[in-house]
Design a protein around this motif. Structure first.
Motif, PDB file in Angstrom:
ATOM      1  N   ASN A 131       0.804  -1.227   0.000  1.00 38.71           N
ATOM      2  CA  ASN A 131       0.000   0.000   0.000  1.00 38.71           C
ATOM      3  C   ASN A 131       0.837   1.277   0.000  1.00 38.71           C
ATOM      4  O   ASN A 131       0.384   2.344   0.400  1.00 38.71           O
ATOM      5  N   ALA A 132       2.087   1.151  -0.398  1.00 39.54           N
ATOM      6  CA  ALA A 132       2.954   2.332  -0.492  1.00 39.54           C
ATOM      7  C   ALA A 132       3.788   2.213  -1.763  1.00 39.54           C
ATOM      8  O   ALA A 132       4.836   1.591  -1.788  1.00 39.54           O
ATOM      9  N   GLY A 133       3.263   2.753  -2.852  1.00 35.02           N
ATOM     10  CA  GLY A 133       3.976   2.750  -4.125  1.00 35.02           C
ATOM     11  C   GLY A 133       4.471   4.147  -4.393  1.00 35.02           C
ATOM     12  O   GLY A 133       5.441   4.597  -3.790  1.00 35.02           O
ATOM     13  N   SER A 134       3.748   4.850  -5.280  1.00 42.58           N
ATOM     14  CA  SER A 134       4.091   6.252  -5.497  1.00 42.58           C
ATOM     15  C   SER A 134       3.989   7.045  -4.197  1.00 42.58           C
ATOM     16  O   SER A 134       4.727   7.999  -3.979  1.00 42.58           O
ATOM     17  N   ASP A 135       3.071   6.632  -3.359  1.00 39.94           N
ATOM     18  CA  ASP A 135       2.888   7.302  -2.072  1.00 39.94           C
ATOM     19  C   ASP A 135       3.800   6.656  -1.032  1.00 39.94           C
ATOM     20  O   ASP A 135       3.355   5.936  -0.142  1.00 39.94           O
ATOM     21  N   LEU A 136       5.082   6.948  -1.168  1.00 42.33           N
ATOM     22  CA  LEU A 136       6.093   6.287  -0.337  1.00 42.33           C
ATOM     23  C   LEU A 136       5.905   6.574   1.149  1.00 42.33           C
ATOM     24  O   LEU A 136       6.238   5.754   1.995  1.00 42.33           O
ATOM     25  N   ALA A 137       5.339   7.742   1.448  1.00 39.33           N
ATOM     26  CA  ALA A 137       5.182   8.107   2.861  1.00 39.33           C
ATOM     27  C   ALA A 137       4.137   7.253   3.575  1.00 39.33           C
ATOM     28  O   ALA A 137       3.947   7.364   4.785  1.00 39.33           O
ATOM     29  N   ALA A 138       3.457   6.387   2.817  1.00 42.91           N
ATOM     30  CA  ALA A 138       2.453   5.517   3.443  1.00 42.91           C
ATOM     31  C   ALA A 138       3.059   4.220   3.980  1.00 42.91           C
ATOM     32  O   ALA A 138       2.334   3.285   4.335  1.00 42.91           O
ATOM     33  N   VAL A 139       4.384   4.145   4.051  1.00 42.26           N
ATOM     34  CA  VAL A 139       5.074   2.946   4.529  1.00 42.26           C
ATOM     35  C   VAL A 139       4.525   2.492   5.893  1.00 42.26           C
ATOM     36  O   VAL A 139       4.341   3.305   6.794  1.00 42.26           O
ATOM     37  N   ARG A 140       4.259   1.170   5.985  1.00 41.46           N
ATOM     38  CA  ARG A 140       3.717   0.650   7.246  1.00 41.46           C
ATOM     39  C   ARG A 140       4.643  -0.356   7.936  1.00 41.46           C
ATOM     40  O   ARG A 140       4.440  -0.693   9.092  1.00 41.46           O
ATOM     41  N   SER A 141       5.618  -0.910   7.185  1.00 43.14           N
ATOM     42  CA  SER A 141       6.573  -1.833   7.820  1.00 43.14           C
ATOM     43  C   SER A 141       7.191  -1.109   8.998  1.00 43.14           C
ATOM     44  O   SER A 141       7.480   0.086   8.912  1.00 43.14           O
ATOM     45  N   LYS A 142       7.405  -1.855  10.091  1.00 43.71           N
ATOM     46  CA  LYS A 142       7.858  -1.135  11.278  1.00 43.71           C
ATOM     47  C   LYS A 142       9.055  -1.805  11.933  1.00 43.71           C
ATOM     48  O   LYS A 142       9.350  -2.975  11.694  1.00 43.71           O
ATOM     49  N   ALA A 143       9.737  -1.008  12.718  1.00 41.75           N
ATOM     50  CA  ALA A 143      10.847  -1.514  13.518  1.00 41.75           C
ATOM     51  C   ALA A 143      10.547  -1.133  14.964  1.00 41.75           C
ATOM     52  O   ALA A 143      10.271   0.034  15.253  1.00 41.75           O
ATOM     53  N   THR A 144      10.557  -2.119  15.837  1.00 40.91           N
ATOM     54  CA  THR A 144      10.219  -1.876  17.249  1.00 40.91           C
ATOM     55  C   THR A 144      11.497  -1.965  18.076  1.00 40.91           C
ATOM     56  O   THR A 144      12.310  -2.871  17.888  1.00 40.91           O
ATOM     57  N   ARG A 145      11.615  -1.031  18.974  1.00 37.91           N
ATOM     58  CA  ARG A 145      12.812  -0.966  19.812  1.00 37.91           C
ATOM     59  C   ARG A 145      12.827  -2.122  20.810  1.00 37.91           C
ATOM     60  O   ARG A 145      11.811  -2.407  21.455  1.00 37.91           O
ATOM     61  N   ASP A 146      13.972  -2.806  20.920  1.00 39.53           N
ATOM     62  CA  ASP A 146      14.146  -3.839  21.941  1.00 39.53           C
ATOM     63  C   ASP A 146      15.376  -3.460  22.755  1.00 39.53           C
ATOM     64  O   ASP A 146      16.503  -3.823  22.410  1.00 39.53           O
ATOM     65  N   ASP A 147      15.134  -2.708  23.825  1.00 38.06           N
ATOM     66  CA  ASP A 147      16.254  -2.208  24.622  1.00 38.06           C
ATOM     67  C   ASP A 147      16.999  -3.339  25.318  1.00 38.06           C
ATOM     68  O   ASP A 147      18.230  -3.300  25.436  1.00 38.06           O
ATOM     69  N   ALA A 148      16.251  -4.346  25.741  1.00 35.42           N
ATOM     70  CA  ALA A 148      16.880  -5.454  26.459  1.00 35.42           C
ATOM     71  C   ALA A 148      17.913  -6.148  25.578  1.00 35.42           C
ATOM     72  O   ALA A 148      19.043  -6.431  26.001  1.00 35.42           O
ATOM     73  N   ALA A 149      17.523  -6.388  24.330  1.00 39.96           N
ATOM     74  CA  ALA A 149      18.428  -7.102  23.432  1.00 39.96           C
ATOM     75  C   ALA A 149      19.414  -6.141  22.765  1.00 39.96           C
ATOM     76  O   ALA A 149      20.398  -6.565  22.165  1.00 39.96           O
ATOM     77  N   GLY A 150      19.126  -4.828  22.837  1.00 40.36           N
ATOM     78  CA  GLY A 150      20.022  -3.842  22.222  1.00 40.36           C
ATOM     79  C   GLY A 150      19.907  -3.813  20.714  1.00 40.36           C
ATOM     80  O   GLY A 150      20.879  -4.074  20.006  1.00 40.36           O
TER      81      GLY A 150
END
Lengths: 390, 357
Positions: A131-150
Motif C-alpha cells: 500500500n505504499a507505491g508512489s505514495d512512499l510516505a504511506a510505509v507501514r513496515s515497522k521496527a520496534t525498539r528492543d532495549d533489552a536485546a540492544g
C-alpha cells in the motif's frame, strides 16, 4: 562552451574502451533477472571489480578510480557502446552508495562500500509496499525498539523488490515511531535477507523473468551498531533514528537524476535502432518510419546534451534539485519510444521473443519505478514551474 | 568539456533581457501591427518594427556582434548571438535581428569576391545603420520567400541557386501578404528575373556554400526565438493559472493543468540544448553543423507548437481573444515554426543523414 574532451579524458576513454572490448562477454549474457542469468552476471561484476571498473567514480580506497563525473559519463558511453551487460549491482551502487557516502559513519563506509563495489554484498531496494507505491510516505513496515536485546525488531512486507530473490541485503524505510504519520518517524535500515525472521518470495515480472520479489519480515533482529564488522554484517541504520525520510530522499534524487541513467545507454539503443532501420533502406522503409527513427534519435541526442549541461552545473557546485524530475520523465519515455519505433520497424516479427520485445517490456517499467512519471510531472509543475500544490 | 554559457554571455543576455523588457512590451508590440483591430489595440499603422528596441540593440553592439573588428564589430560568434536571440524571442521582437546580425553577416563575411562592398555593408551593420532581410528563392535549402517588414529594410539578400544578390527593397517586386502575426508585416518575393550583375554579391560554389551556412543560421535563429517565445508563453500561463480560480481553487492546482504545462516545458527544456549545441557547431565550422541545426529547428518548432497549444488551453476563453496578450506570442510561434524549414523539412534532413537515403 567547450564540447571537446581533454587529453586525459580521451586517454581514460581509450583505456576503458580497450579493457571493455577485450572483456565484455560475447555472445551477450542472458537476462540477469533469472537465477542462472544472475549468477553469470555476478561473474561479470567480479571481473569488473577485479580491474577496478565496477565503480569508477568512487574513491580508490573503496574500489573505484577517483574518476570525475565526466569520466564516469565517458565510461558509461563506452560500456553501452560495446553492449556491456546490465548492471545487476546497480541498485546498491547508484542508490544506496550515495546515501552511505553522505550519511554513513566512517566505519560503515569502510565496511559496506568495498563489499558492494566487489559484489560480495548484493543490495536490493525496499521502498515499495503493497500500500505504499508512489505514495512512499504511506510505509507501514515497522521496527520496534528492543532495549533489552540492544537493537530493533523488524516486521512487515516489502514488494516489487527488483532482484530481491537474488540479493543478500535490502535497504529500506521502516516506521520506528509508532505514533508517527506520513514522512515523520521513519528510519533508514540496511537489512540482511538471510536468516531467521525474513522470507523472500520471487515472482514473475511482465517479461516473465523472476525479477521481482516480495519480502516478509517477522521479528527480524537488527543489533545496535558497535562498530564491529560482525555486527554490521547483521544490518544497521543510516543516519538518525526517525530521520529516514530525509536520508531516503537523498537517494531518490540520485536515482531520478544523473546517476542511474547516463545517456550512454540510450545513445547505444538509438544507434542500434538506426542500424535496424538501415537494413530496411531500399527494402520497404517508409518515409514515415524514417521520420520516426530520426525523431527518436534527436531525442536521444537531446537527452545527452541536457545531461552534459546538468553535469557542467554540478561540477561547478550547482544543485540539480527538482530539475532531476525532468531527466527521469524524459529518459524513461525516450527509452519506451526507441523500442516502440524498433518494434514498428520489425512489423509482424515484433511479437517474437527477441531483444527489442524484451527491451520494450523492460523499458515500460521506467515510467513506473522511482516515482511514477505522474508524480514527477507534479514535482516539475510545483517545484520548477511554480504552480500551486493545492 | 563545459556545456554552459560563460559568465560574460550570461551577463550580456541579462542586459539584453532587461533592455527588451523595457522597450518591447505588449504595447510596443501591438504598435508594430499595421491593423489595430487585429492586434487587439494599439495605434495601428505599424510597419513590423519596434524602433525603440532596435536602436537600443544597435547601440549596445548586438547587431554587430559577429562583425569582424576590422569592420567595427565585436567579432564574437554564433554562440554569443544565439542566447540573445532567445531573449528576442521572449520579447517577440519582430525586428530583423537574426536576419541582420546573423544571416546577413554570415553571407557578407564570405563575400570575398566583392570584399569592398561587403566590408561597407558589414561596417554599416556594426554601426547600427543598416537593417537586412533575407530570402531563399531557389536552391538546395527550403524555399523561404517571405520577408517581414520588407519595406522598412535597407537591404534584402536574395539567395537564388548559385547567386547571392543584395538589393534595396524599392527595386524589388514586393507583394504584401497577410501573416497571422500582424507584427511581421509580411511581404512575398517571387523569383525575380530582372536581377542583373550590378547587385550580385557572390556566385558559383562560393555562393552555394554561403547560402547553405546562411540558411543554417536563419533556421537556428528562428529556433532560438522559438525557445524564448515558448518560455514567455509558459511564464504567462503559469502566472494566469496561479491567479485564476474556479471551483474555489487556483486552476494551477489541478493535476490536468500541471501535466499540460510540464509536458510543454519538457519539450522546451530538451530543445534548448540542441539549439545551443548547433550554435557551437556553426561557430566552430563543425562538418555536422547543418544536421545539428536541423535537430534544433525541428525540436524547437515542435516545442513551441506544444507550448502554444498548452498555453491557450490552460488560459481558456480569455486566451482566445485579441485583447489578451497571449495571441501576440502564440501567433509568432506559429509563424516561426514553419519558417526556414518546418519540422518535416528538418527531420528529413536528419533522417537523410542518419539513414543515408
Amino acid at each position: 562552451m567547450d564540447l571537446t574532451w581533454s587529453e586525459s579524458e580521451e586517454a581514460f576513454r581509450t583505456e576503458a574502451r580497450s579493457w571493455l572490448e577485450s572483456n565484455v562477454p560475447t555472445p551477450a549474457l542472458p537476462s540477469g533477472d533469472t537465477k542462472e542469468g544472475f549468477a553469470l552476471h555476478l561473474d561479470w561484476e567480479h571481473r569488473l571489480a577485479a580491474d577496478n571498473w565496477s565503480v569508477v567514480s568512487w574513491p580508490k580506497a573503496f574500489g573505484g578510480r577517483d574518476a570525475s563525473l565526466w569520466e564516469w559519463l565517458i565510461f558509461e558511453e563506452e560500456y553501452y557502446r560495446v553492449g556491456g551487460p546490465q548492471r545487476v549491482t546497480q541498485n546498491g551502487i547508484f542508490l544506496l552508495a550515495p546515501t552511505i557516502f553522505e550519511f554513513g559513519t566512517p566505519a560503515q563506509q569502510e565496511y559496506y562500500l568495498p563489499r558492494m563495489s566487489s559484489a560480495v554484498d548484493l543490495w536490493c531496494q525496499g521502498w515499495s509496499e503493497p500500500n505504499a507505491g508512489s505514495d512512499l510516505a504511506a510505509v507501514r513496515s515497522k521496527a520496534t525498539r528492543d532495549d533489552a536485546a540492544g537493537g530493533w525488531r523488524l516486521s512487515g512486507q516489502k514488494t516489487w523488490t527488483t532482484r530481491g530473490a537474488f540479493c543478500n541485503y535490502l535497504f529500506g524505510l521502516f516506521r520506528t515511531d509508532p505514533e508517527s504519520e506520513r514522512h515523520k518517524g521513519m528510519t533508514y535500515f540496511m537489512v540482511p535477507l538471510e536468516g531467521d525472521g525474513v522470507t523472500v518470495r520471487g515472482f514473475g515480472r511482465l517479461d516473465g523473468d523472476e525479477g521481482f520479489a516480495e519480502v516478509f519480515f517477522d521479528d527480524l533482529f537488527i543489533p545496535d551498531d558497535d562498530g564491529t564488522a560482525a555486527t554490521m554484517a547483521r544490518g544497521g541504520i543510516l543516519g538518525e533514528v526517525n530521520q529516514g525520510w530525509g536520508v531516503a530522499m537523498a537517494t531518490t534524487s540520485s536515482e531520478r537524476g544523473l546517476t542511474l541513467r547516463s545517456p550512454g545507454r540510450f545513445q547505444a539503443t538509438a544507434t542500434r535502432l538506426v542500424e535496424l532501420a538501415r537494413e530496411q533502406v531500399g527494402n520497404g522503409l517508409s518515409e514515415q518510419m524514417a521520420d520516426a527513427v530520426a525523431d527518436a534519435w534527436m531525442d536521444a541526442e537531446a537527452y545527452s546534451l541536457f545531461t552534459l549541461s546538468d553535469v557542467s552545473g554540478v561540477v561547478e557546485g550547482k544543485a540539480m534539485g527538482a530539475r532531476s524530475s525532468y531527466n527521469k520523465i524524459f529518459w524513461s519515455e525516450l527509452d519506451v519510444r526507441l523500442h516502440e519505433v524498433a518494434l514498428d520497424l520489425l512489423g509482424p516479427s515484433a511479437e517474437l521473443d527477441g531483444p527489442w520485445m524484451k527491451g520494450y517490456q523492460f523499458a515500460l517499467s521506467g515510467p513506473i519505478y522511482a516515482g511514477t512519471n505522474e508524480i514527477q510531472r507534479n514535482i516539475v509543475a510545483e517545484r520548477v514551474l511554480g504552480l500551486p500544490r493545492k | 568539456m563545459r556545456f554552459a554559457l560563460t559568465e560574460e554571455q550570461i551577463e550580456f543576455r541579462a542586459v539584453v533581457r532587461g533592455l527588451l523588457a523595457d522597450t518591447c512590451g505588449p504595447d510596443e508590440l501591438r504598435a508594430a501591427w499595421p491593423d489595430a483591430e487585429l492586434a487587439g489595440g494599439g495605434p495601428g499603422g505599424g510597419n513590423g518594427r519596434v524602433p525603440g528596441a532596435w536602436s537600443a540593440l544597435a547601440e549596445m553592439g548586438v547587431l554587430g556582434i559577429m562583425v569582424p573588428e576590422a569592420n567595427g564589430g565585436l567579432e564574437m560568434t554564433q554562440e554569443d548571438l544565439v542566447p540573445l536571440l532567445i531573449e528576442a524571442g521572449w520579447a517577440a521582437l519582430p525586428d530583423p535581428v537574426s536576419a541582420t546580425a546573423g544571416v546577413a553577416v554570415t553571407l557578407l563575411a564570405q563575400a570575398t569576391d566583392s570584399e569592398k562592398r561587403a566590408g561597407e555593408l558589414l561596417a554599416g551593420i556594426a554601426a547600427g545603420e543598416l537593417s537586412f532581410g533575407c530570402a531563399f528563392l531557389a536552391g538546395r535549402v527550403a524555399t523561404s520567400n517571405f520577408v517581414p517588414a520588407a519595406t522598412s529594410l535597407d537591404q534584402i539578400l536574395l539567395c537564388v541557386n548559385d547567386q547571392v544578390h543584395v538589393v534595396g527593397p524599392a527595386s524589388l517586386p514586393l507583394e504584401r501578404v497577410q501573416s497571422v502575426d500582424g507584427a511581421r508585416d509580411l511581404f512575398r518575393i517571387d523569383l525575380v528575373d530582372q536581377l542583373d550583375n550590378s547587385t550580385v554579391l557572390l556566385t558559383g560554389e562560393a555562393a552555394e556554400s554561403a547560402t547553405r551556412s546562411a540558411f543554417d543560421f536563419a533556421a537556428l535563429g528562428a529556433a532560438a526565438e522559438l525557445i524564448g517565445l515558448s518560455r514567455r508563453m509558459l511564464e504567462m500561463t503559469v502566472l494566469y493559472a496561479t491567479e485564476r480560480k474556479q471551483f474555489g481553487v487556483q486552476i494551477g492546482s489541478f493535476q490536468a493543468v500541471k501535466h499540460h504545462l510540464t509536458n510543454a516545458s519538457l519539450a522546451v527544456e530538451f530543445a534548448e540544448p540542441l539549439v545551443l549545441r548547433a550554435a557551437n557547431s556553426l561557430a566552430l565550422g563543425n562538418p555536422q553543423a547543418s544536421v545539428h541545426v536541423s535537430m534544433a529547428k525541428a525540436k524547437a518548432s515542435a516545442a513551441a507548437k506544444a507550448a502554444a497549444a498548452a498555453s491557450l488551453q490552460v488560459h481558456g476563453a480569455i486566451g482566445y481573444t485579441v485583447e489578451y496578450d497571449l495571441h501576440l506570442y502564440m501567433k509568432r510561434s506559429w509563424a516561426l515554426a514553419g519558417e526556414f524549414g518546418d519540422v518535416e523539412f528538418h527531420r528529413r534532413r536528419v533522417s537523410d543523414e542518419l539513414l543515408a537515403i
